[in-house]
Design a protein around this motif. Structure first.
Motif, short mmCIF file in Angstrom:
data_model
loop_
_atom_site.label_atom_id
_atom_site.label_comp_id
_atom_site.label_asym_id
_atom_site.label_seq_id
_atom_site.Cartn_x
_atom_site.Cartn_y
_atom_site.Cartn_z
N GLY A 115 -10.36 -4.01 53.30
CA GLY A 115 -11.42 -3.73 54.26
C GLY A 115 -12.34 -4.92 54.46
N ILE A 116 -13.45 -4.91 53.76
CA ILE A 116 -14.47 -5.94 53.96
C ILE A 116 -14.01 -7.33 53.52
N GLY A 117 -12.91 -7.40 52.74
CA GLY A 117 -12.41 -8.70 52.31
C GLY A 117 -11.51 -9.36 53.34
N GLY A 262 -16.04 -0.74 57.18
CA GLY A 262 -15.98 -0.45 55.75
C GLY A 262 -16.45 0.96 55.44
N ARG A 263 -17.46 1.42 56.15
CA ARG A 263 -17.96 2.79 55.95
C ARG A 263 -16.93 3.83 56.36
N PHE A 264 -16.27 3.56 57.47
CA PHE A 264 -15.22 4.46 57.93
C PHE A 264 -14.09 4.53 56.90
N LYS A 265 -13.68 3.39 56.37
CA LYS A 265 -12.58 3.35 55.40
C LYS A 265 -13.01 3.98 54.08
N LEU A 266 -14.28 3.82 53.70
CA LEU A 266 -14.77 4.48 52.49
C LEU A 266 -14.66 5.99 52.64
N ALA A 267 -14.97 6.49 53.83
CA ALA A 267 -14.91 7.94 54.07
C ALA A 267 -13.48 8.46 53.91
#
Length: 591
Positions: A115-117, A262-267
């Motif tokens: 994600g964020i990486g 990143g928030r979407f993927k965390l969810a």
């Protein structure tokens, strides 16, 4: 062509969305399901047996499984095929994200890398940067870490102190500073580092081998113990000018938009974790005997099972709906070239929805692990049982990718900003609702799912009325009144959750799926929607009492009562029926 209002970020508040406009889990195709099965098998057969080694950070274990995940294509789902990726859709990232938590802390390393990486380079990198770095990131030969947080700046990302100064030759930037709580730091090869160039935030690709980069010791954490978390220390690190991601001084565009995705993927990971918690609790409750019978035969335990399943259904409906929105935005965008402006606009468009995903799913997971542990009783407090680790691991999700408080405040802040710039006719809609409530009724009430949909429309009107009056009466001071803003955010969250659940249920009724699943979806949507409306009602009352006084408040409350009328529903009966179905399935019902 202008984007339809209901498909714009935040537009769901102002339009009546139709079932055919939302993407639902039941639409997953065979390719999605095959990908999900492959990920499930990899996590269960390869990674999960080594969870103890992962938790103890045995050297090389996580790195090896990241390499294996790369061989399977799991690290390059969103990377263009030209750079060794798979170029898959957002639903694919969700089905994989749901399965990865079966590997414990490995999920954190995986999510930070993919994600964020990786995505800052996918969305904001130059073609040359993509060609150089993405093949290694997609195959697992190279591991990434994202370096934004500092000892003195967490939620206040723009308060970063790390500096980048151009050298006299104009060939390199000299970076100095310290980054805090950096996931994957212990074994990452590439660091996406944010530093200020003449006071303006800029993103850099920093390779581990650059002289002057060093690491602090591993942090001793409450949970996610198997993930590497260290300081990244930069002392006169020379970074080539061609390693600037995006534009100099525009690092905030990269940072904030990457946090959105990143928030979407965390969810996605959170709903997968909640389903795993339910599966774990169901297994224990069926095997554990008390008073001569299985735990799952007791109403108090069934109540918990039904609530976990229902809340997971609500969050899952939100995540898949948002996957559809984001896929619609990215469809046709060429990620192989310089697409930073287009990608930035798409990610910014759905900032509200991504924050709502993150808040809802992380809080549903925390509810699930708390009740899952309670079902285990004293054994849930013992490390031998996986629910103990799940309980500790879940807590970070309300802090990751911006705290839930920051994400809540982002929702009304973004809505009001878009209202002021004319992007969303929010205030006009709020005035229209207030006027209608004072002059007319709401018509006849339907039954079943159509009645639920009517309740969603009432919820929207209630939310708009409260938000409009808050903006009208508080004016510019509203942006600093976090008490009221948090109430507004909670209302928007409940509306999005309710609508996603109901539209999914309506859509599923016309799909070729088992009748039993249709029944579960309808019952979960009903229970979840009525529970959400109760929360919405309370928040609306609190906001209105804070922004209106005296006779004006009485008039507003009279209008509000029209919106609060709703049919009665047997909530206990719904929980009993949902619990029986889930217990029979022995897992969270997917299909």
């Amino acid at each position: 062509m202008a984007m339809e209002l209901e498909l714009r970020g935040g537009g769901f508040l102002l339009a009546e969305v139709k079932p055919e406009q939302v993407y639902v889990r039941e639409e997953l195709n065979e390719d999605h399901l095959q990908l999900k099965r492959m990920t499930h098998n990899f996590m269960v057969k390869e990674v999960a047996p080594k969870i103890e080694d992962i938790e103890e950070q045995v050297e090389g274990v996580v790195r090896e499984y990241m390499r294996q995940a790369g061989e399977l294509g799991l690290l390059g789902l969103e990377v263009p095929e030209e750079f060794s990726g798979l170029s898959l859709d957002k639903a694919s990232t969700v089905v994989v994200g749901e399965e990865v938590p079966r590997g414990g802390s490995f999920a954190v390393s995986y999510a930070a890398h993919t994600g964020i990486g990786t995505l800052p380079i996918v969305y904001f990198g130059t073609p040359e940067q993509k060609a150089k770095y993405l093949p290694g990131l997609a195959t697992g030969q190279t591991i990434a870490a994202y370096c934004l947080t500092e000892p003195g700046s967490g939620s206040d990302a723009l308060g970063a102190k790390t500096t980048a100064v151009l050298n006299a030759e104009g060939t390199h930037y000299i970076l100095n500073g310290t980054k805090q709580f950096i996931t994957n730091a212990g074994f990452a090869d590439v660091f996406l580092v944010y530093a200020k160039v003449e006071g303006k935030l800029t993103n850099f690709i920093v390779e581990r081998t650059y002289p002057g980069l060093s690491l602090g010791p591993e942090e001793k954490k409450m949970g996610i113990k198997g993930s590497s978390t260290r300081q990244v220390i930069l002392e006169d690190v020379l970074v080539p000018v061609e390693n600037v991601v995006g534009e100099v001084g525009r690092g905030h565009v990269v940072a904030f938009n990457i946090l959105n995705v990143g928030r979407f993927k965390l969810a996605a990971g959170a709903i997968g974790s909640a389903a795993l918690v339910l599966e774990t609790a169901l297994k224990y409750a069926s095997e554990r005997k008390q008073f001569g019978v299985s735990l799952n035969s007791f109403g108090a335990i069934q109540n918990k099972i039904a609530e976990i399943a229902t809340k997971t259904y609500m969050a899952e409906s939100v995540v898949y709906r948002t996957a559809g929105l984001m896929e619609n935005g990215f469809h046709g965008l060429d990620l192989t070239g310089d697409c930073r402006k287009e990608a930035g606009k798409i990610l910014e468009e759905y900032a509200i929805e991504c924050s709502l995903n993150k808040v809802l799913a992380s809080e549903v997971l925390d509810y699930a692990v708390d009740e899952g542990l309670q079902i285990h009783g004293g054994y849930g407090f013992i490390q031998e049982y996986p629910i103990e680790r799940m309980y500790r691991d879940s807590r970070i999700n309300r802090l990751f990718e911006g705290t839930n408080e920051i994400n809540r405040l982002l929702v009304p802040g973004t809505l009001l900003k878009r209202a002021m710039t004319g992007e969303l006719p929010l205030l006009q809609a709020a005035k229209s609702v207030s006027k209608d409530l004072m002059t007319s009724g709401l018509g006849n009430e339907a039954e079943g799912l159509e009645g639920l949909n009517q309740l969603v429309q009432k919820a929207k009107k209630l939310c708009l009325m409260a938000a409009g009056l808050a903006a009208q009466n508080l004016g510019v001071s509203l942006k600093d009144n976090q008490f009221v803003l948090m109430g507004m955010a909670e209302m928007v969250l409940q509306v999005y959750s309710m609508e996603s659940a109901v539209l999914r249920a309506l859509k599923v009724q016309d799909m070729d799926v088992p009748a039993a699943h249709k029944t579960f979806v309808e019952k979960a949507a009903t229970l979840g929607t009525f529970a959400a409306f109760n929360v919405l009602e309370q928040q609306a009352k609190e906001v209105l009492c804070a922004v209106e006084k005296g006779d004006s408040l009485s008039t507003v409350m009279a209008g509000m009562r029209k919106l609060l009328r709703r049919p009665t529903v047997d909530m206990i009966g719904l929980r009993q029926e949902i619990a029986r179905y889930v217990i029979d399935k022995e897992s969270y019902p997917t299909l």
